[in-house]
Design a protein around this motif. Structure first.
Motif, PDB file in Angstrom:
ATOM      1  N   ALA A 148      -2.722   3.843  -3.105  1.00 42.22           N
ATOM      2  CA  ALA A 148      -2.508   2.979  -4.267  1.00 42.22           C
ATOM      3  C   ALA A 148      -2.106   1.600  -3.759  1.00 42.22           C
ATOM      4  CB  ALA A 148      -1.428   3.547  -5.179  1.00 42.22           C
ATOM      5  N   LEU A 149      -2.682   0.573  -4.368  1.00 40.42           N
ATOM      6  CA  LEU A 149      -2.370  -0.812  -4.028  1.00 40.42           C
ATOM      7  C   LEU A 149      -1.618  -1.416  -5.209  1.00 40.42           C
ATOM      8  CD1 LEU A 149      -5.879  -1.833  -2.635  1.00 40.42           C
ATOM      9  CD2 LEU A 149      -3.897  -1.020  -1.352  1.00 40.42           C
ATOM     10  N   ALA A 150      -0.397  -1.853  -4.958  1.00 43.63           N
ATOM     11  CA  ALA A 150       0.435  -2.434  -6.017  1.00 43.63           C
ATOM     12  C   ALA A 150       0.635  -3.916  -5.735  1.00 43.63           C
ATOM     13  CB  ALA A 150       1.780  -1.724  -6.091  1.00 43.63           C
TER      14      ALA A 150
ATOM     15  N   GLU B 160     -17.141  -1.861   9.162  1.00 39.40           N
ATOM     16  CA  GLU B 160     -16.532  -3.012   8.488  1.00 39.40           C
ATOM     17  C   GLU B 160     -17.165  -3.180   7.121  1.00 39.40           C
ATOM     18  OE1 GLU B 160     -16.045  -6.767  10.364  1.00 39.40           O
ATOM     19  OE2 GLU B 160     -15.638  -5.859  12.310  1.00 39.40           O
ATOM     20  N   ASP B 161     -16.866  -2.277   6.208  1.00 44.49           N
ATOM     21  CA  ASP B 161     -17.501  -2.369   4.888  1.00 44.49           C
ATOM     22  C   ASP B 161     -16.666  -3.132   3.871  1.00 44.49           C
ATOM     23  OD1 ASP B 161     -15.507  -0.562   4.262  1.00 44.49           O
ATOM     24  OD2 ASP B 161     -16.849   0.966   3.465  1.00 44.49           O
ATOM     25  N   TRP B 162     -15.453  -3.540   4.224  1.00 45.22           N
ATOM     26  CA  TRP B 162     -14.587  -4.329   3.346  1.00 45.22           C
ATOM     27  C   TRP B 162     -14.424  -3.689   1.970  1.00 45.22           C
ATOM     28  CZ3 TRP B 162     -11.492  -8.130   4.937  1.00 45.22           C
ATOM     29  CH2 TRP B 162     -11.753  -8.686   6.195  1.00 45.22           C
ATOM     30  N   THR B 163     -14.156  -2.382   1.981  1.00 48.36           N
ATOM     31  CA  THR B 163     -13.919  -1.645   0.747  1.00 48.36           C
ATOM     32  C   THR B 163     -12.537  -1.017   0.820  1.00 48.36           C
ATOM     33  OG1 THR B 163     -16.268  -1.171   0.500  1.00 48.36           O
ATOM     34  CG2 THR B 163     -14.772   0.214  -0.735  1.00 48.36           C
ATOM     35  N   VAL B 164     -11.802  -1.100  -0.287  1.00 48.23           N
ATOM     36  CA  VAL B 164     -10.484  -0.469  -0.371  1.00 48.23           C
ATOM     37  C   VAL B 164     -10.480   0.464  -1.575  1.00 48.23           C
ATOM     38  CG1 VAL B 164      -9.255  -2.355   0.763  1.00 48.23           C
ATOM     39  CG2 VAL B 164      -9.501  -2.370  -1.728  1.00 48.23           C
ATOM     40  N   SER B 165      -9.548   1.405  -1.553  1.00 51.49           N
ATOM     41  CA  SER B 165      -9.405   2.347  -2.667  1.00 51.49           C
ATOM     42  C   SER B 165      -7.987   2.288  -3.213  1.00 51.49           C
ATOM     43  CB  SER B 165      -9.707   3.777  -2.215  1.00 51.49           C
ATOM     44  OG  SER B 165     -11.045   3.893  -1.816  1.00 51.49           O
ATOM     45  N   SER B 166      -7.889   2.527  -4.515  1.00 51.83           N
ATOM     46  CA  SER B 166      -6.587   2.595  -5.164  1.00 51.83           C
ATOM     47  C   SER B 166      -6.729   3.435  -6.419  1.00 51.83           C
ATOM     48  CB  SER B 166      -6.097   1.178  -5.522  1.00 51.83           C
ATOM     49  OG  SER B 166      -4.812   1.243  -6.122  1.00 51.83           O
ATOM     50  N   MET B 167      -5.870   4.409  -6.556  1.00 58.16           N
ATOM     51  CA  MET B 167      -5.840   5.272  -7.739  1.00 58.16           C
ATOM     52  C   MET B 167      -7.206   5.893  -8.025  1.00 58.16           C
ATOM     53  SD  MET B 167      -2.636   5.043  -8.361  1.00 58.16           S
ATOM     54  CE  MET B 167      -2.420   5.848  -9.943  1.00 58.16           C
TER      55      MET B 167
ATOM     56  N   VAL C 262       0.874  -1.168   0.000  1.00 59.08           N
ATOM     57  CA  VAL C 262       0.000   0.000   0.000  1.00 59.08           C
ATOM     58  C   VAL C 262       0.910   1.216   0.000  1.00 59.08           C
ATOM     59  CG1 VAL C 262      -1.808   1.253   1.238  1.00 59.08           C
ATOM     60  CG2 VAL C 262      -1.713  -1.254   1.355  1.00 59.08           C
ATOM     61  N   ARG C 263       0.678   2.102  -0.912  1.00 60.42           N
ATOM     62  CA  ARG C 263       1.442   3.341  -0.982  1.00 60.42           C
ATOM     63  C   ARG C 263       0.454   4.505  -0.950  1.00 60.42           C
ATOM     64  NH1 ARG C 263       4.833   0.795   0.717  1.00 60.42           N
ATOM     65  NH2 ARG C 263       6.733   0.095  -0.290  1.00 60.42           N
ATOM     66  N   ASP C 264       0.894   5.606  -0.374  1.00 58.20           N
ATOM     67  CA  ASP C 264       0.062   6.798  -0.295  1.00 58.20           C
ATOM     68  C   ASP C 264       0.937   7.970  -0.700  1.00 58.20           C
ATOM     69  OD1 ASP C 264      -1.696   8.824   0.251  1.00 58.20           O
ATOM     70  OD2 ASP C 264      -2.222   8.097   2.253  1.00 58.20           O
TER      71      ASP C 264
END
Length: 190
Positions: free
Chosen positions: A111-113, A175-182, A103-105
């Motif tokens: 962003a998830l790579a 606990e919505d189990w949502t992630v964000s990336s870009m 995980v980078r910010d």
């Protein structure tokens, strides 16, 4: 020229990961229109092992080379393509396996790579979505790679993503189990 694997994913910044992604030169298969079709006698097992005529392909360089020629059509069939031939290949689950994640910010945007079993790097986002399949009891997570191809997250990478999702959810008080990336949000439950 000897193969130089990319550096360990954890040691790279998002800019360095993006530069590695950009540096990967893939054959221009989208412009090829082969006249011959056939069978490759190849199979990609659910664990990411490539086989030819029942025997595993043990040379990693061969797997990396073949992976650059791999496509998936609208019907879900997989093919190895060259300018002259289009050969079917059996894929048990996904063409690739995601073997690591960071995980980078940078600039306030997460962003998830992911590193794939072919040493490719993929940054989840609009062109590389994270997909939840299966059922609530047995979910499977994938990241889009290219040309309709996906990478299934292996157990440790799945756990890395789940831990990140829990941290994000608890920071938001749920606990919505949502992630964000870009700039894209991805739900991790099927």
């Amino acid at each position: 020229m000897p193969y130089e694997p990319p550096p360990h994913l954890a040691s790279l910044t998002l800019s360095q990961i993006a530069a590695q992604v950009e540096a990967r030169k893939l054959p221009p298969v989208e412009g090829w229109a082969p006249q011959q079709e056939g069978e490759s006698n190849m199979r990609i097992a659910a664990d990411g092992t490539w086989f030819h005529e029942g025997s595993p392909i043990t040379r990693e360089a061969m797997v990396r080379a073949f992976s650059g020629l791999l496509i998936r059509d609208a019907d879900g069939a997989h093919f190895l393509i060259s300018p002259f031939e289009k050969l079917s290949i059996e894929v048990e689950d996904a063409a690739f396996i995601a073997t690591d994640m960071v995980v980078r910010d940078e600039n306030g945007e997460p962003a998830l790579a992911f590193r794939l079993n072919t040493d490719e790097l993929v940054i989840a986002g609009p062109d590389h979505p994270i997909l939840a399949r299966g059922s609530a009891e047995t979910p499977a997570l994938y990241v889009g790679v290219r040309r309709g191809l996906d990478a299934r997250l292996n157990r440790s990478t799945y756990q890395q993503l789940a831990e990140h999702a829990l941290a994000v959810s608890s920071a938001k008080g749920g606990e919505d189990w949502t992630v964000s990336s870009m700039g894209e949000s991805f739900r991790l439950k099927p």
